[in-house]
Design an enzyme around this catalytic site. Structure first.
Site, mmCIF file in Angstrom:
data_model
loop_
_atom_site.group_PDB
_atom_site.id
_atom_site.type_symbol
_atom_site.label_atom_id
_atom_site.label_comp_id
_atom_site.label_asym_id
_atom_site.label_seq_id
_atom_site.Cartn_x
_atom_site.Cartn_y
_atom_site.Cartn_z
ATOM 1 N N CYS A 9 0.865 -1.189 0.000
ATOM 2 C CA CYS A 9 0.000 0.000 0.000
ATOM 3 C C CYS A 9 0.897 1.234 0.000
ATOM 4 O O CYS A 9 2.065 1.143 -0.409
ATOM 5 C CB CYS A 9 -0.988 -0.019 1.171
ATOM 6 S SG CYS A 9 -0.232 -0.012 2.802
ATOM 7 N N ARG A 15 -3.349 -0.674 5.407
ATOM 8 C CA ARG A 15 -3.944 -1.748 4.609
ATOM 9 C C ARG A 15 -3.043 -2.958 4.420
ATOM 10 O O ARG A 15 -3.462 -4.100 4.688
ATOM 11 C CB ARG A 15 -4.367 -1.189 3.231
ATOM 12 C CG ARG A 15 -5.500 -0.194 3.304
ATOM 13 C CD ARG A 15 -5.646 0.604 2.019
ATOM 14 N NE ARG A 15 -4.511 1.493 1.812
ATOM 15 C CZ ARG A 15 -4.315 2.241 0.751
ATOM 16 N NH1 ARG A 15 -5.185 2.185 -0.250
ATOM 17 N NH2 ARG A 15 -3.268 3.040 0.663
ATOM 18 N N ASP A 123 -8.238 3.800 1.264
ATOM 19 C CA ASP A 123 -7.266 4.168 2.292
ATOM 20 C C ASP A 123 -8.027 4.624 3.541
ATOM 21 O O ASP A 123 -8.733 5.635 3.490
ATOM 22 C CB ASP A 123 -6.395 5.300 1.742
ATOM 23 C CG ASP A 123 -5.281 5.666 2.686
ATOM 24 O OD1 ASP A 123 -5.320 5.232 3.853
ATOM 25 O OD2 ASP A 123 -4.367 6.387 2.255
HETATM 26 P P1 4NP Z 1 -1.755 2.791 4.096
HETATM 27 O O1 4NP Z 1 -2.418 4.120 4.686
HETATM 28 O O2 4NP Z 1 -1.208 3.145 2.741
HETATM 29 O O3 4NP Z 1 -2.903 1.843 4.026
HETATM 30 O O4 4NP Z 1 -0.680 2.365 5.072
HETATM 31 C C1 4NP Z 1 -1.711 5.330 4.764
HETATM 32 C C2 4NP Z 1 -0.903 5.572 5.837
HETATM 33 C C3 4NP Z 1 -0.230 6.777 5.931
HETATM 34 C C4 4NP Z 1 -0.367 7.718 4.940
HETATM 35 C C5 4NP Z 1 -1.165 7.459 3.855
HETATM 36 C C6 4NP Z 1 -1.835 6.261 3.773
HETATM 37 N N1 4NP Z 1 0.311 8.960 5.054
HETATM 38 O O5 4NP Z 1 0.128 9.803 4.158
HETATM 39 O O6 4NP Z 1 1.052 9.157 6.001
#
Ligand code: 4NP
Length: 150
Positions: A9, A15, A123
């Site tokens: 991800c 995720r 997300d």
């Molecule tokens: P992930 O969610 O891609 O599912 O781990 C996110 C976690 C952090 C961020 C974006 C998406 N961020 O911009 O910090």
């Protein structure tokens, strides 16, 4: 021979750690290796988001020992299948691919449960807590199908 599967991800804290933990709980660890990574290094070295740890715990899974790492070009050789959570992740992974064989390893995970629809795992980072349960449910469904095929 080990089959190696990588869940990817953006941050590797919401995720893909769930996808990693869910699939790992469904497969034989002697023959299947599961890992996860993020296309960014935003959260490098961090444990999963507390909300992902919580929803996993609710479903009797412990993902608290995972550590975020960035996706590397060398992962194309190290893994057999690379599952992207959304189309932006897929695009960012493919941008690092140098061969067609590498490109063919990259799939959208929800195409396992909804073939051909190119659906995305939303997300949940900026959303409410329900987002994490929804993400858990869609990943659980996809991972059951993946595990059955392995
Ligand atoms: P992930 O969610 O891609 O599912 O781990 C996110 C976690 C952090 C961020 C974006 C998406 N961020 O911009 O910090």
């Amino acid at each position: 021979m080990h089959t190696k599967i990588l869940m990817v991800c953006l941050g590797n804290i919401c995720r893909s750690p769930l996808a990693h933990g869910i699939l790992k709980s469904m497969v034989d660890h002697d023959t299947i290796f599961v890992d996860s990574a993020g296309t960014s290094a935003f959260h490098k070295g961090e444990a999963p988001d507390i909300r992902s740890i919580g929803v996993a715990e609710k479903h009797y899974l412990n993902i608290s020992n995972q550590k975020s790492r960035q996706f590397l070009a060398s992962d194309f050789d190290a893994f057999d299948v690379i599952y992207a959570m959304d189309t932006a992740n897929k695009k960012n992974i493919l941008a690092l691919a140098k061969t067609d064989a590498h490109k063919q390893k990259v799939k959208l995970i929800l195409n396992e449960s909804n073939p051909g629809l190119d659906l995305e795992v939303p997300d949940p980072y900026y959303g409410g807590k329900n987002g994490f349960e929804d993400v858990y449910q869609m990943l659980h469904k996809a991972c059951l199908i993946i595990a059955k095929k392995l």
